[in-house]
Design an enzyme around this catalytic site. Structure first.
Site, PDB file in Angstrom:
ATOM      1  N   HIS A 101       9.851  -1.477   1.848  1.00 18.58           N
ATOM      2  CA  HIS A 101       9.912  -1.630   3.308  1.00 18.58           C
ATOM      3  C   HIS A 101       9.677  -3.085   3.671  1.00 18.58           C
ATOM      4  CE1 HIS A 101       5.725  -0.791   2.179  1.00 18.58           C
ATOM      5  NE2 HIS A 101       5.373  -1.575   3.189  1.00 18.58           N
ATOM      6  N   THR A 134       0.821  -1.219   0.000  1.00 16.77           N
ATOM      7  CA  THR A 134       0.000   0.000   0.000  1.00 16.77           C
ATOM      8  C   THR A 134       0.855   1.269   0.000  1.00 16.77           C
ATOM      9  OG1 THR A 134      -0.158  -0.020   2.413  1.00 16.77           O
ATOM     10  CG2 THR A 134      -1.929  -1.119   1.192  1.00 16.77           C
TER      11      THR A 134
HETATM   12  P1  5GP Z   1       2.299  -2.296   3.037  1.00 17.36           P
HETATM   13  O1  5GP Z   1       0.817  -2.513   3.079  1.00 17.36           O
HETATM   14  O2  5GP Z   1       2.671  -1.313   1.938  1.00 17.36           O
HETATM   15  O3  5GP Z   1       3.105  -3.558   2.982  1.00 17.36           O
HETATM   16  O4  5GP Z   1       2.676  -1.650   4.421  1.00 17.36           O
HETATM   17  C1  5GP Z   1       2.505  -0.302   4.700  1.00 17.36           C
HETATM   18  C2  5GP Z   1       2.457  -0.181   6.204  1.00 17.36           C
HETATM   19  O5  5GP Z   1       2.683   1.176   6.527  1.00 17.36           O
HETATM   20  C3  5GP Z   1       1.091  -0.562   6.801  1.00 17.36           C
HETATM   21  O6  5GP Z   1       1.269  -1.629   7.720  1.00 17.36           O
HETATM   22  C4  5GP Z   1       0.617   0.731   7.480  1.00 17.36           C
HETATM   23  O7  5GP Z   1      -0.023   0.516   8.718  1.00 17.36           O
HETATM   24  C5  5GP Z   1       1.916   1.515   7.650  1.00 17.36           C
HETATM   25  N1  5GP Z   1       1.756   2.965   7.610  1.00 17.36           N
HETATM   26  C6  5GP Z   1       1.071   3.689   6.681  1.00 17.36           C
HETATM   27  N2  5GP Z   1       1.171   5.008   6.951  1.00 17.36           N
HETATM   28  C7  5GP Z   1       1.950   5.115   8.060  1.00 17.36           C
HETATM   29  C8  5GP Z   1       2.410   6.241   8.825  1.00 17.36           C
HETATM   30  O8  5GP Z   1       2.145   7.404   8.533  1.00 17.36           O
HETATM   31  N3  5GP Z   1       3.192   5.952   9.906  1.00 17.36           N
HETATM   32  C9  5GP Z   1       3.515   4.672  10.259  1.00 17.36           C
HETATM   33  N4  5GP Z   1       4.283   4.526  11.339  1.00 17.36           N
HETATM   34  N5  5GP Z   1       3.102   3.604   9.560  1.00 17.36           N
HETATM   35  C10 5GP Z   1       2.321   3.814   8.479  1.00 17.36           C
END
Ligand code: 5GP
Ligand code: ZN
Length: 114
Positions: A100, A95
């Site tokens: 990361h 997302t």
């Molecule tokens: P993905 O879904 O891309 O693998 O992981 C993105 C992660 O970033 C999600 O687990 C979400 O909770 C976290 N996340 C999104 N926006 C923020 C933010 O502003 N601060 C922090 N600490 N985490 C975030």
């Protein structure tokens, strides 16, 4: 990248609860934790996803893994065990389009996809 959430966290314009920071990597607590320990390990350079790794930037993967080991120690989950996940692209559930790795632990992680 000016509109990237993680670049803003790296530059400090969005606050985060930092676990570790060095020249190449920042690690901070996920805002919406999926486990008692849920830390995101993020390279400071903007790389969109695993698919954007190439010969020029692949060295950062070693730095990420070194940071993961440090995070596991700092969070005291190194001996009990933990899970590392990198979602990639739309069908991978990514997302935030900045590479990361999720470090999850602090409980017995039962749900498994593989
Ligand atoms: P993905 O879904 O891309 O693998 O992981 C993105 C992660 O970033 C999600 O687990 C979400 O909770 C976290 N996340 C999104 N926006 C923020 C933010 O502003 N601060 C922090 N600490 N985490 C975030
Ligand atoms: Zn970024």
């Amino acid at each position: 990248m000016s509109d990237c959430i993680f670049c803003k966290i790296i530059e400090g314009s969005i606050p985060s609860k930092k676990v570790l920071e060095n020249d190449d990597i920042i690690a901070f607590h996920d805002i919406n934790p999926a486990a008692p320990v849920h830390v995101l390990v993020v390279p400071k350079v903007h790389i969109e996803s695993l698919e954007a790794l190439n010969e020029q930037n692949i060295d950062v993967v070693v730095k990420i893994h070194q940071a993961i080991l440090q995070v596991a120690k700092i969070m005291k989950i190194n001996s009990k065990g933990y899970r590392v996940i990198a979602n990639c692209g739309k069908e991978g559930g990514q997302t935030v389009p900045h590479l990361h790795y999720h470090v999850l632990g602090g409980t017995c992680l039962n749900e498994k996809l593989i």
